[in-house]
Design a protein around this motif. Structure first.
Motif, PDB file in Angstrom:
ATOM      1  N   LEU A  27       0.834  -1.196   0.000  1.00 19.84           N
ATOM      2  CA  LEU A  27       0.000   0.000   0.000  1.00 19.84           C
ATOM      3  C   LEU A  27       0.871   1.249   0.000  1.00 19.84           C
ATOM      4  N   LYS A  28       1.922   1.255   0.816  1.00 17.43           N
ATOM      5  CA  LYS A  28       2.844   2.401   0.868  1.00 17.43           C
ATOM      6  C   LYS A  28       3.509   2.624  -0.483  1.00 17.43           C
ATOM      7  N   GLU A  29       3.909   1.535  -1.151  1.00 17.16           N
ATOM      8  CA  GLU A  29       4.530   1.658  -2.475  1.00 17.16           C
ATOM      9  C   GLU A  29       3.566   2.296  -3.465  1.00 17.16           C
ATOM     10  N   TYR A  30       2.313   1.867  -3.430  1.00 18.57           N
ATOM     11  CA  TYR A  30       1.299   2.433  -4.316  1.00 18.57           C
ATOM     12  C   TYR A  30       1.115   3.920  -4.022  1.00 18.57           C
ATOM     13  N   LEU A  31       1.006   4.268  -2.748  1.00 21.28           N
ATOM     14  CA  LEU A  31       0.821   5.669  -2.362  1.00 21.28           C
ATOM     15  C   LEU A  31       2.026   6.513  -2.734  1.00 21.28           C
ATOM     16  N   GLN A  32       3.216   5.941  -2.595  1.00 21.66           N
ATOM     17  CA  GLN A  32       4.434   6.669  -2.955  1.00 21.66           C
ATOM     18  C   GLN A  32       4.434   6.983  -4.450  1.00 21.66           C
ATOM     19  N   GLU A  33       3.968   6.030  -5.264  1.00 23.01           N
ATOM     20  CA  GLU A  33       3.875   6.276  -6.710  1.00 23.01           C
ATOM     21  C   GLU A  33       2.888   7.397  -7.010  1.00 23.01           C
ATOM     22  N   GLN A  34       1.765   7.401  -6.303  1.00 23.79           N
ATOM     23  CA  GLN A  34       0.724   8.398  -6.545  1.00 23.79           C
ATOM     24  C   GLN A  34       1.102   9.777  -6.018  1.00 23.79           C
ATOM     25  N   LEU A  35       1.692   9.825  -4.819  1.00 25.59           N
ATOM     26  CA  LEU A  35       2.000  11.105  -4.179  1.00 25.59           C
ATOM     27  C   LEU A  35       3.433  11.549  -4.397  1.00 25.59           C
ATOM     28  N   GLY A  36       4.341  10.570  -4.550  1.00 27.86           N
ATOM     29  CA  GLY A  36       5.738  10.865  -4.821  1.00 27.86           C
ATOM     30  C   GLY A  36       6.395  11.808  -3.839  1.00 27.86           C
ATOM     31  N   GLN A  37       6.104  11.662  -2.558  1.00 20.72           N
ATOM     32  CA  GLN A  37       6.609  12.642  -1.614  1.00 20.72           C
ATOM     33  C   GLN A  37       7.664  12.146  -0.633  1.00 20.72           C
ATOM     34  N   ALA A  38       7.640  10.876  -0.294  1.00 21.29           N
ATOM     35  CA  ALA A  38       8.514  10.444   0.797  1.00 21.29           C
ATOM     36  C   ALA A  38       8.998   9.016   0.595  1.00 21.29           C
ATOM     37  N   PRO A  39      10.144   8.687   1.194  1.00 21.53           N
ATOM     38  CA  PRO A  39      10.612   7.299   1.167  1.00 21.53           C
ATOM     39  C   PRO A  39       9.648   6.404   1.957  1.00 21.53           C
ATOM     40  N   LEU A  40       9.595   5.136   1.601  1.00 24.48           N
ATOM     41  CA  LEU A  40       8.671   4.201   2.246  1.00 24.48           C
ATOM     42  C   LEU A  40       8.825   4.166   3.760  1.00 24.48           C
ATOM     43  N   ASN A  41      10.066   4.217   4.242  1.00 28.07           N
ATOM     44  CA  ASN A  41      10.277   4.114   5.683  1.00 28.07           C
ATOM     45  C   ASN A  41       9.842   5.371   6.440  1.00 28.07           C
ATOM     46  N   LYS A  42       9.446   6.404   5.739  1.00 27.28           N
ATOM     47  CA  LYS A  42       8.977   7.637   6.390  1.00 27.28           C
ATOM     48  C   LYS A  42       7.455   7.758   6.376  1.00 27.28           C
ATOM     49  N   ILE A  43       6.765   6.840   5.676  1.00 28.89           N
ATOM     50  CA  ILE A  43       5.306   6.885   5.588  1.00 28.89           C
ATOM     51  C   ILE A  43       4.719   6.033   6.702  1.00 28.89           C
ATOM     52  N   LYS A  44       3.725   6.594   7.420  1.00 25.84           N
ATOM     53  CA  LYS A  44       3.023   5.817   8.440  1.00 25.84           C
ATOM     54  C   LYS A  44       1.561   5.700   8.025  1.00 25.84           C
ATOM     55  N   VAL A  45       0.985   4.538   8.327  1.00 28.52           N
ATOM     56  CA  VAL A  45      -0.402   4.255   7.985  1.00 28.52           C
ATOM     57  C   VAL A  45      -1.147   3.961   9.283  1.00 28.52           C
ATOM     58  N   LYS A  46      -2.310   4.584   9.446  1.00 28.87           N
ATOM     59  CA  LYS A  46      -3.040   4.470  10.703  1.00 28.87           C
ATOM     60  C   LYS A  46      -4.533   4.290  10.443  1.00 28.87           C
ATOM     61  N   THR A  47      -5.169   3.496  11.277  1.00 31.08           N
ATOM     62  CA  THR A  47      -6.631   3.383  11.299  1.00 31.08           C
ATOM     63  C   THR A  47      -7.082   3.764  12.697  1.00 31.08           C
ATOM     64  N   ASP A  48      -8.366   3.614  12.947  1.00 31.05           N
ATOM     65  CA  ASP A  48      -8.868   3.915  14.285  1.00 31.05           C
ATOM     66  C   ASP A  48      -8.341   2.934  15.331  1.00 31.05           C
ATOM     67  N   ARG A  49      -7.736   1.843  14.885  1.00 33.51           N
ATOM     68  CA  ARG A  49      -7.162   0.840  15.795  1.00 33.51           C
ATOM     69  C   ARG A  49      -5.685   1.069  16.080  1.00 33.51           C
ATOM     70  N   GLY A  50      -5.065   2.018  15.415  1.00 29.24           N
ATOM     71  CA  GLY A  50      -3.658   2.307  15.645  1.00 29.24           C
ATOM     72  C   GLY A  50      -2.841   2.232  14.370  1.00 29.24           C
ATOM     73  N   PHE A  51      -1.524   2.266  14.531  1.00 33.41           N
ATOM     74  CA  PHE A  51      -0.612   2.227  13.393  1.00 33.41           C
ATOM     75  C   PHE A  51      -0.478   0.803  12.869  1.00 33.41           C
ATOM     76  N   LEU A  52      -0.314   0.671  11.547  1.00 35.06           N
ATOM     77  CA  LEU A  52      -0.257  -0.628  10.901  1.00 35.06           C
ATOM     78  C   LEU A  52       1.180  -1.012  10.577  1.00 35.06           C
ATOM     79  N   LYS A  53       1.515  -2.270  10.829  1.00 33.99           N
ATOM     80  CA  LYS A  53       2.872  -2.770  10.584  1.00 33.99           C
ATOM     81  C   LYS A  53       3.033  -3.192   9.132  1.00 33.99           C
TER      82      LYS A  53
END
Length: 79
Positions: A27-53
């Motif tokens: 998912l991060k790779e896909y978002l990086q292609e679309q947004l082109g803003q940050a390296p994968l290790n700098k992107i965090k993904v979160k839901t109402d349950r917390g951060f996703l590994k």
């Protein structure tokens, strides 16, 4: 492929087509292609349950079609 929504770095809403079996890093790779803003290790993904590994799948976190996740940039600690 299923549709899910992600809120981008600047509050924009992005619809993505990705399988529930995809990992968070895919998912991060896909978002990086679309947004082109940050390296994968700098992107965090979160839901109402917390951060996703990275190694877990979207289905593991019950992220299915119509779900919304928040994405952002990791900030460094310190003063």
């Amino acid at each position: 492929m299923e549709k899910a929504k992600a809120e981008g770095f600047d509050g924009q809403l992005i619809t993505v087509k990705i399988a529930p079996t995809a990992t968070i890093v895919q998912l991060k790779e896909y978002l990086q292609e679309q947004l082109g803003q940050a390296p994968l290790n700098k992107i965090k993904v979160k839901t109402d349950r917390g951060f996703l590994k990275d190694e877990s799948s979207l289905a593991h976190y019950n992220v299915f079609p119509g779900a919304t996740v928040d994405i952002g940039l990791k900030s460094r600690g310190g003063r």
